[in-house]
Design an enzyme around this catalytic site. Structure first.
Site, PDB file in Angstrom:
ATOM      1  N   ASN A  39      -7.322  -0.180  13.851  1.00  0.00           N
ATOM      2  CA  ASN A  39      -8.763  -0.304  13.583  1.00  0.00           C
ATOM      3  C   ASN A  39      -9.084  -1.584  12.809  1.00  0.00           C
ATOM      4  OD1 ASN A  39      -7.736   0.239  11.092  1.00  0.00           O
ATOM      5  ND2 ASN A  39      -8.947   2.075  10.690  1.00  0.00           N
ATOM      6  N   HIS A  46      -7.497  -2.622  10.093  1.00  0.00           N
ATOM      7  CA  HIS A  46      -7.225  -2.594   8.652  1.00  0.00           C
ATOM      8  C   HIS A  46      -6.062  -3.501   8.285  1.00  0.00           C
ATOM      9  CE1 HIS A  46      -4.394   1.232   8.820  1.00  0.00           C
ATOM     10  NE2 HIS A  46      -3.724   0.126   9.060  1.00  0.00           N
ATOM     11  N   GLU A  73      -9.747  -0.425   4.775  1.00  0.00           N
ATOM     12  CA  GLU A  73     -10.244   0.201   5.995  1.00  0.00           C
ATOM     13  C   GLU A  73     -11.623  -0.363   6.361  1.00  0.00           C
ATOM     14  OE1 GLU A  73      -8.227   2.010   7.664  1.00  0.00           O
ATOM     15  OE2 GLU A  73      -7.649   3.889   6.695  1.00  0.00           O
ATOM     16  N   ASP A 116       0.839  -1.202   0.000  1.00  0.00           N
ATOM     17  CA  ASP A 116       0.000   0.000   0.000  1.00  0.00           C
ATOM     18  C   ASP A 116       0.870   1.246   0.000  1.00  0.00           C
ATOM     19  OD1 ASP A 116       0.970  -0.231   2.571  1.00  0.00           O
ATOM     20  OD2 ASP A 116      -0.977  -0.227   3.555  1.00  0.00           O
TER      21      ASP A 116
HETATM   22  C1  GLP Z   1      -0.310   1.236   8.206  1.00  0.00           C
HETATM   23  C2  GLP Z   1      -0.021   0.596   6.860  1.00  0.00           C
HETATM   24  C3  GLP Z   1      -0.149  -0.913   6.908  1.00  0.00           C
HETATM   25  C4  GLP Z   1       0.426  -1.416   8.212  1.00  0.00           C
HETATM   26  C5  GLP Z   1      -0.475  -0.985   9.331  1.00  0.00           C
HETATM   27  C6  GLP Z   1       0.050  -1.291  10.706  1.00  0.00           C
HETATM   28  O1  GLP Z   1      -1.235   2.267   8.069  1.00  0.00           O
HETATM   29  N1  GLP Z   1      -0.893   1.095   5.828  1.00  0.00           N
HETATM   30  O2  GLP Z   1       0.502  -1.481   5.795  1.00  0.00           O
HETATM   31  O3  GLP Z   1       0.530  -2.813   8.182  1.00  0.00           O
HETATM   32  O4  GLP Z   1      -0.840   0.379   9.215  1.00  0.00           O
HETATM   33  O5  GLP Z   1       1.125  -0.461  11.030  1.00  0.00           O
HETATM   34  P1  GLP Z   1       2.044  -0.682  12.291  1.00  0.00           P
HETATM   35  O6  GLP Z   1       2.796  -1.929  12.044  1.00  0.00           O
HETATM   36  O7  GLP Z   1       2.971   0.526  12.336  1.00  0.00           O
HETATM   37  O8  GLP Z   1       1.164  -0.758  13.464  1.00  0.00           O
END
Ligand code: GLP
Length: 239
Positions: free
Chosen positions: A138, A140, A145, A70
């Protein structure tokens, strides 16, 4: 059962070591694997370890193809906050993987067209062999989302307030205006999925995931529909 209650590892470092080992084991079996890589705070240490090992064993990533999961739409690609910079710095540039790496542009002139480009690349080169994911606060996955319905393939995402408060972009003066992400079908068609969940902030989302109720209001719950998910969690997240 696709998502058995995991045995927690002591901390983020041991989860990262286990994750790197998980990826390496599979790369040895199938060197030309297509890897889909999330960014964010959770998987970066695993990628660093993978890069360390690939430096002493160049065959490890010599044939692998890498797809970025992403991207933040609207932030210049070379800013440190982008998913691109995270992957370029940890893996792509140090190991010279540029010719086997594909990802969304962050400021495409036509974001819809950019999603179509990634979708047709994946249709030709996919499915993903190894999909490495983190869990959003959340629920995702990538920028899939929470919503009334989820989208199957690469698409433009409306970012939720939770995503807009993500640590990756906290120090970034340019605010993302949308997200670009692979879709839920792209992720669920992966041959294998590795989900890493670490830290106390992930306690509640992990509890909700392990609950086992599948809902688009918590996209990660769709992982219950996949037969080969490995869940690596640390004690802080499972407590
Ligand atoms: C981000 C990214 C995701 C990631 C997720 C968790 O917004 N878009 O690809 O896996 O949120 O992030 P983190 O590992 O920093 O908690």
């Amino acid at each position: 059962m696709p998502l058995p209650t995991p045995l927690p590892l002591p901390d983020h470092e041991t989860v990262s070591t286990a994750a790197a080992g998980w990826i390496e084991e599979r790369l040895v079996r199938q060197p030309n694997s297509l890897l889909c890589l999330a960014t964010g705070g959770t998987p970066m240490r695993a990628y660093e370890r993978l890069a360390q090992h690939a430096r002493s064993n160049p065959a490890l990533l010599a044939q692998a193809r890498i797809l970025k999961l992403d991207e933040w739409g609207g932030i210049p690609l070379d800013r440190p906050a982008t998913c691109e910079s995270y992957l370029q710095e940890s893996l792509i540039r140090p190991l010279g993987l540029g010719s086997r790496y594909v990802g969304f542009a962050s400021q495409p002139t036509d974001p819809k067209q950019e999603c179509a480009r990634i979708a047709s690349w994946l249709a030709a080169e996919g499915p993903i062999d190894l999909c490495i994911l983190g869990l959003g606060l959340n629920g995702h996955l990538g920028f899939n989302e929470p919503a009334d319905s989820l989208q199957p393939h690469a698409h433009i995402a409306t970012l939720t307030p939770e995503s807009l408060s993500h640590a990756m972009i906290a120090a970034e003066p340019v605010r993302p205006t949308y997200g670009l992400t692979l879709g839920m079908a792209d992720l669920l068609q992966s041959r294998e999925i590795l989900l890493m969940v670490t830290g106390t902030s992930k306690r509640e989302p992990l509890r909700r995931l392990l609950d086992g109720r599948i809902s688009p209001s918590f996209p990660a719950s769709f992982l219950w529909l996949h037969p080969r998910v490995t869940l690596l969690v640390d004690q802080a997240a499972l407590a």
